[in-house]
Enzyme design. Sequence first.
Site, PDB file in Angstrom:
ATOM      1  N   ASP A 224      59.040  56.465  65.962  1.00 20.64           N
ATOM      2  CA  ASP A 224      57.603  56.724  65.927  1.00 20.64           C
ATOM      3  C   ASP A 224      56.992  56.702  67.330  1.00 20.64           C
ATOM      4  O   ASP A 224      57.636  56.257  68.295  1.00 20.64           O
ATOM      5  CB  ASP A 224      56.882  55.719  65.018  1.00 20.64           C
ATOM      6  CG  ASP A 224      57.378  54.291  65.180  1.00 20.64           C
ATOM      7  OD1 ASP A 224      58.046  54.001  66.188  1.00 20.64           O
ATOM      8  OD2 ASP A 224      57.099  53.464  64.304  1.00 20.64           O
TER       9      ASP A 224
ATOM     10  N   ASN B 242      53.415  43.884  56.508  1.00 24.41           N
ATOM     11  CA  ASN B 242      52.996  44.439  55.214  1.00 24.41           C
ATOM     12  C   ASN B 242      54.095  45.300  54.589  1.00 24.41           C
ATOM     13  O   ASN B 242      53.838  46.065  53.668  1.00 24.41           O
ATOM     14  CB  ASN B 242      51.701  45.258  55.391  1.00 24.41           C
ATOM     15  CG  ASN B 242      51.888  46.414  56.379  1.00 24.41           C
ATOM     16  OD1 ASN B 242      52.986  46.641  56.871  1.00 24.41           O
ATOM     17  ND2 ASN B 242      50.819  47.136  56.648  1.00 24.41           N
TER      18      ASN B 242
ATOM     19  N   HIS C  89      55.853  47.653  56.128  1.00 24.17           N
ATOM     20  CA  HIS C  89      56.016  49.021  56.633  1.00 24.17           C
ATOM     21  C   HIS C  89      57.338  49.180  57.379  1.00 24.17           C
ATOM     22  O   HIS C  89      57.865  48.225  57.940  1.00 24.17           O
ATOM     23  CB  HIS C  89      54.807  49.471  57.478  1.00 24.17           C
ATOM     24  CG  HIS C  89      54.692  48.918  58.856  1.00 24.17           C
ATOM     25  ND1 HIS C  89      53.584  48.226  59.301  1.00 24.17           N
ATOM     26  CD2 HIS C  89      55.518  48.978  59.934  1.00 24.17           C
ATOM     27  CE1 HIS C  89      53.743  47.898  60.558  1.00 24.17           C
ATOM     28  NE2 HIS C  89      54.911  48.339  60.973  1.00 24.17           N
TER      29      HIS C  89
ATOM     30  N   GLU D   9      53.043  53.090  56.394  1.00 29.90           N
ATOM     31  CA  GLU D   9      52.274  51.972  55.859  1.00 29.90           C
ATOM     32  C   GLU D   9      52.335  51.989  54.327  1.00 29.90           C
ATOM     33  O   GLU D   9      52.661  53.016  53.730  1.00 29.90           O
ATOM     34  CB  GLU D   9      50.807  52.120  56.314  1.00 29.90           C
ATOM     35  CG  GLU D   9      50.624  52.116  57.832  1.00 29.90           C
ATOM     36  CD  GLU D   9      50.632  50.722  58.440  1.00 29.90           C
ATOM     37  OE1 GLU D   9      51.205  49.788  57.828  1.00 29.90           O
ATOM     38  OE2 GLU D   9      50.067  50.561  59.542  1.00 29.90           O
TER      39      GLU D   9
HETATM   40  C1  GLP Z   1      55.665  48.513  64.711  1.00 31.48           C
HETATM   41  C2  GLP Z   1      56.726  49.598  64.674  1.00 31.48           C
HETATM   42  C3  GLP Z   1      57.774  49.316  63.648  1.00 31.48           C
HETATM   43  C4  GLP Z   1      58.256  47.881  63.789  1.00 31.48           C
HETATM   44  C5  GLP Z   1      57.111  46.951  63.549  1.00 31.48           C
HETATM   45  C6  GLP Z   1      57.512  45.479  63.642  1.00 31.48           C
HETATM   46  O1  GLP Z   1      54.669  48.691  63.798  1.00 31.48           O
HETATM   47  N1  GLP Z   1      56.167  50.892  64.428  1.00 31.48           N
HETATM   48  O2  GLP Z   1      58.835  50.231  63.804  1.00 31.48           O
HETATM   49  O3  GLP Z   1      59.273  47.646  62.874  1.00 31.48           O
HETATM   50  O4  GLP Z   1      56.149  47.201  64.542  1.00 31.48           O
HETATM   51  O5  GLP Z   1      57.533  45.091  64.965  1.00 31.48           O
HETATM   52  P1  GLP Z   1      58.054  43.710  65.501  1.00 31.48           P
HETATM   53  O6  GLP Z   1      59.523  43.840  65.552  1.00 31.48           O
HETATM   54  O7  GLP Z   1      57.447  43.585  66.874  1.00 31.48           O
HETATM   55  O8  GLP Z   1      57.577  42.675  64.569  1.00 31.48           O
END
Ligand code: GLP
Length: 239
Positions: free
Chosen positions: A67, A135, A137, A142
């Site tokens: 992303d 949440n 995702h 989302e």
């Molecule tokens: C972002 C990314 C996701 C990732 C999520 C969790 O929203 N788009 O791909 O999995 O964060 O991130 P973290 O590993 O910092 O908790």
Amino acid sequence: MEIKVYKNAEEIGKAAGQLYVDYINANPSCVLGFATGASPVPTYDYIAESYKQGKVSLKGVSTFNLDEYCDIPREHKNSYYTFMCENLFSRTDIDMANVDFLDGNADPDEESARYAAAIKAKGGIDIQLLGIGRNGHIAFNEPGDEFTDEAWKVTLTQSTIDANSIYFDDIPMPRYALTMGIGSIMRSKKIIMIATGESKAQAVKDMIKGPVTPACPASILQQHGDALIFLDEAAAKLL
Ligand code: GLP
């Protein structure tokens, strides 16, 4: 789903990192899907350290990332492109010509079609790395009413904005992102998910024990034939 629980994030980094090193050594021109966020960082550190020690080369590896934010330049310090360069690419011998990224400033439909074609042209993604949002995702898919397919433009939820805005100190966090869809993620031959910390415990429980529903996008992984879930003890707490 295969679930592996480790003591902490560092131990996951070693285990997942070694899995990547072994896989790349056995398949030097593999296609890897990478993820951003804090969760994969110890794994990237391990791969970069292994490269430094001459134990692996990423020269032939192709990559796609999950992303990218919309409305910020690719070179902005908070873009996911910059994140990947800093945390992995610039620390290895990867050929940047083999690194593909969603362009958050392109027309979403055209960019989605381009990305799908580019992934197909490489023969699909061999291993897709994922984190999970609080949440539920995955990538930036989302919770919603349906599972998405190819890449699309998403309006980020408040939960994600709250979690990620700590990284933005000069500009407000973008409200939109382009993300690989659930279908694109599920077509990856293998999936590795990393979830660490207590803040992920409920999402992890919903993903593994709950119904398969777009209200918890990660729950779709129950239907993937080769999904390996790395958890630390805190993230596995509610299982
Ligand atoms: C972002 C990314 C996701 C990732 C999520 C969790 O929203 N788009 O791909 O999995 O964060 O991130 P973290 O590993 O910092 O908790």
